[in-house]
Scaffold this motif. Structure first.
Motif, short mmCIF file in Angstrom:
data_model
loop_
_atom_site.label_atom_id
_atom_site.label_comp_id
_atom_site.label_asym_id
_atom_site.label_seq_id
_atom_site.Cartn_x
_atom_site.Cartn_y
_atom_site.Cartn_z
N TRP A 1 37.26 31.20 45.78
CA TRP A 1 36.76 32.06 44.94
C TRP A 1 37.47 33.54 45.15
O TRP A 1 37.79 33.98 44.32
CB TRP A 1 35.21 32.11 44.73
N ARG A 2 37.27 33.80 46.39
CA ARG A 2 37.73 35.40 46.51
C ARG A 2 39.05 35.27 46.55
O ARG A 2 39.59 36.30 45.97
CB ARG A 2 37.28 35.75 48.22
N ALA A 3 39.89 34.28 46.75
CA ALA A 3 41.29 34.28 46.64
C ALA A 3 41.69 34.46 45.17
O ALA A 3 42.41 35.21 44.82
CB ALA A 3 42.17 33.12 47.21
N TRP A 4 41.06 33.75 44.52
CA TRP A 4 41.27 33.79 43.01
C TRP A 4 40.70 34.98 42.20
O TRP A 4 41.91 35.52 41.62
CB TRP A 4 40.46 32.62 42.08
N LEU A 5 39.87 35.58 42.66
CA LEU A 5 39.45 36.81 42.32
C LEU A 5 40.35 38.05 42.50
O LEU A 5 40.83 39.06 41.73
CB LEU A 5 37.98 37.34 42.73
N ALA A 6 40.70 38.03 43.84
CA ALA A 6 41.68 39.07 44.43
C ALA A 6 43.23 38.85 43.60
O ALA A 6 43.62 39.58 42.90
CB ALA A 6 42.01 38.66 45.83
N GLY A 7 43.66 37.56 43.40
CA GLY A 7 44.99 37.37 42.86
C GLY A 7 44.71 37.93 41.26
O GLY A 7 45.40 38.36 40.63
N ALA A 8 43.61 37.47 40.83
CA ALA A 8 43.53 37.71 39.08
C ALA A 8 43.37 39.37 38.95
O ALA A 8 43.91 39.86 38.09
CB ALA A 8 42.40 37.17 38.53
N GLY A 9 42.53 39.91 39.88
CA GLY A 9 42.34 41.33 39.57
C GLY A 9 43.69 41.96 39.99
O GLY A 9 44.19 42.86 39.11
N VAL A 10 44.55 41.72 40.84
CA VAL A 10 45.91 42.48 41.04
C VAL A 10 46.67 42.00 39.89
O VAL A 10 47.40 42.81 39.35
CB VAL A 10 46.37 41.80 42.26
N ALA A 11 46.95 40.75 39.48
CA ALA A 11 47.54 40.19 38.19
C ALA A 11 47.35 41.20 36.96
O ALA A 11 48.27 41.53 36.45
CB ALA A 11 47.58 38.79 37.95
N ALA A 12 45.98 41.22 36.85
CA ALA A 12 45.65 41.99 35.57
C ALA A 12 45.85 43.50 35.34
O ALA A 12 46.30 43.95 34.64
CB ALA A 12 44.15 41.91 35.40
N VAL A 13 46.15 44.05 36.87
CA VAL A 13 46.68 45.51 37.11
C VAL A 13 48.20 45.38 36.80
O VAL A 13 48.78 46.39 36.13
CB VAL A 13 46.10 46.04 38.17
#
Lengths: 274, 266
Positions: free
Chosen positions: B7-19
């Protein structure tokens, strides 16, 4: 226009002794120039003669290294730069291009486009426009800001020959209808003349200036553009007050004001890096 | 049955990708891919600097990435070297310098592979704060400079004649890239950060009719690529950062498939 520059007041823009220096030599120097409301002034000259540099200094895009540029207070300029290339990867339609630095309701955008005859292009992606369409859109874009002064750098580039004359006529119409001043840059000698009140012949310095029929008979003009260029207009004999030697230096000046020299006689005086 | 670290990995990846998606649109529009690459490569030096000074590495990364951007702009202005040559020199110089400096710091035990290619599965809660806090700052900054930046992208002279403060806006933009590099390094590593900026943006082009649509589509594409990449990496036991990049490239390839009688998006 209530908030524009008053009619009949001082010139819209005036330069005195304007000079721009790059890499140790002057791209332009000693430029005295005025543009008044309701007149079309055309700057002609060889490539590398400093035409675009002059326009950029006039608009404050580059800071002059000598002299001054004076704008009438509250002056609004509409600028059409030379050769804009918009990356195909940027999705942009005409309306957005026109309103990116100047918010305006769609009706105003449409009206400006109608004035230049291209209202139907409002939703077109800008990359699909032809050369003539693009120049008309850029002209409409400049008009949208209700300018006092139009500054057009090579307004007919990428336009076919028939379109050229039509575009110059349009610029002339806009001048009359809106009573704006127009400063135009052109390397073209013939078609541009008929829509011009005053010609300034620029090769780093102002070589000659006057009404089109005057300038085309000028020895300096003929030296720059070749004897055939004189046929653009005829009948007028003008005594030139200086000559250029093979190095481009002025010799035998009797007027006393030609203390300058031509850096490399045109060819070497490159445009500033963009 | 999904574990916390995933979950943490996904949240991190998604957050960076969205920016990175919206910011990357400008990188693509302004043809700055190699500029971004050079800034990213300097990040390793920033990590070393941060460790020497005892700071959070992110500050070192931001400082060094920004310094290299200014150096690029300054040297580019002299015009003595062609821009692509200059980028090539600085990019590899920055990377090599970072590697050498870190190797000299023998008292440090660094996971070099993690810095170079990312280690998204090792993301902790503190990293998530960095990513979402920093990401919010980047998006807010981008919204702030959006219009003037767009004007500069269309034509710098025209924008300047129309009153856009060109230099200031571009400085803010470089700062935003530096910040994005700092938060993205943990996810894909400094060697692959540029891909997160440009591939989703490039994939979004066909879907968009306006710059803003393209920015949103790039963010969505980036999040999708991150999700697919992470799933693939768990499924096939492949490195997660490169897997995300592969997923993004596949989405880009998909965007190139011609659609009959329908050219464009919504």
């Amino acid at each position: 226009m209530a908030d524009g520059v008053a009619i009949g007041a001082a010139p819209l823009v005036e330069t005195t002794g304007l000079g721009v220096r790059r890499g140790g030599h002057w791209l332009i120097h000693d430029i005295d120039l005025t543009v008044a409301r309701g007149e079309i002034v055309t700057v002609i000259g060889p490539n590398g003669g400093g035409k675009t540099t002059l326009v950029k200094a006039l608009l404050g895009i580059i800071t002059p290294d000598a002299g001054r540029v004076h704008h009438a207070s509250g002056l609004r300029a509409g600028y059409v730069p030379q050769r804009i290339e918009i990356n195909r990867v940027l999705p942009l339609n005409v309306e957005r291009l026109m309103t990116v630095t100047f918010k305006a309701p769609r009706a105003d955008v449409e009206a400006a486009l109608a004035e230049t005859g291209v209202a139907e292009l409002i939703d077109q992606p800008v990359q699909t426009l032809s050369g003539g369409e693009f120049q008309r859109v850029m002209l409409a874009r400049a008009l949208l800001r209700r300018p006092d002064l139009l500054v057009l750098d090579e307004p007919v580039q990428g336009v076919d020959y028939a379109g050229e004359a039509a575009l110059y006529d349009l610029i002339s119409d806009i001048r009359s209808r809106r009573d704006v001043g127009v400063l135009m840059v052109s390397h073209d000698l013939h078609v541009v003349m008929r829509a011009t009140d005053r010609v300034i012949c620029l090769n780093a310095h102002v070589c000659c200036t006057g009404a089109p029929q005057t300038v085309t008979r000028d020895a300096e003009y003929q030296r720059l553009f070749g004897p055939k260029a004189a046929t653009a207009y005829a009948v007028y004999e003008h005594h030139h007050d200086h000559h250029h030697d093979v190095h481009g230096n002025v010799v035998g000046a009797d007027g006393g004001h030609h203390h300058h020299h031509h850096p490399q006689d045109g060819a070497g005086a490159g445009e500033p890096r963009r | 049955m999904i574990e916390d670290f995933i979950w943490r990995a996904w949240l991190a990846g998604a957050g960076v990708a969205a920016v990175a998606g919206p910011l990357g649109c400008f990188v693509v529009w302004r043809r700055m891919a190699y500029f971004g690459d050079t800034m990213a490569h300097s990040a390793l030096l920033g990590v070393a600097l941060g460790l020497v000074l005892g700071l959070e590495p992110a500050w070192g990364i931001i400082a060094v990435a920004l310094a290299s951007a200014l150096l690029l702009v300054g040297l580019g202005r002299t015009g003595r070297i062609a821009d692509d040559t200059l980028l090539g020199i600085l990019s590899h110089a920055a990377l090599s310098l970072g590697l050498v400096v870190i190797s000299l710091m023998t008292w440090l035990r660094l996971d070099l592979m993690g810095y170079l290619f990312g280690d998204v599965l090792a993301v902790g809660i503190a990293d998530l704060y960095w990513i979402y806090g920093g990401g919010a700052v980047v998006l807010a900054g981008l919204a702030w400079i959006w219009r003037p930046m767009l004007a500069l992208t269309i034509d710098a002279d025209l924008a300047q004649a129309e009153g856009v403060p060109g230099l200031r806006v571009q400085l803010v933009f470089m700062l935003l890239i530096a910040l994005t590099i700092a938060i993205a390094m943990k996810i894909v590593g400094i060697l692959l950060i540029t891909s997160l900026l440009i591939i989703p943006a490039a994939a979004a082009r066909r879907l968009a009719r306006s710059p803003e649509q393209m920015a949103v589509a790039a963010a969505v594409t980036g999040v999708l690529a991150c999700t697919l990449g992470l799933a693939g990496s768990l499924q096939f036991d492949t490195p997660s950062g490169p897997s995300m990049v592969i997923a993004a490239v596949m989405l880009f390839a998909l965007s190139l498939v011609p659609t009959p009688r329908y050219d464009g998006g919504p």
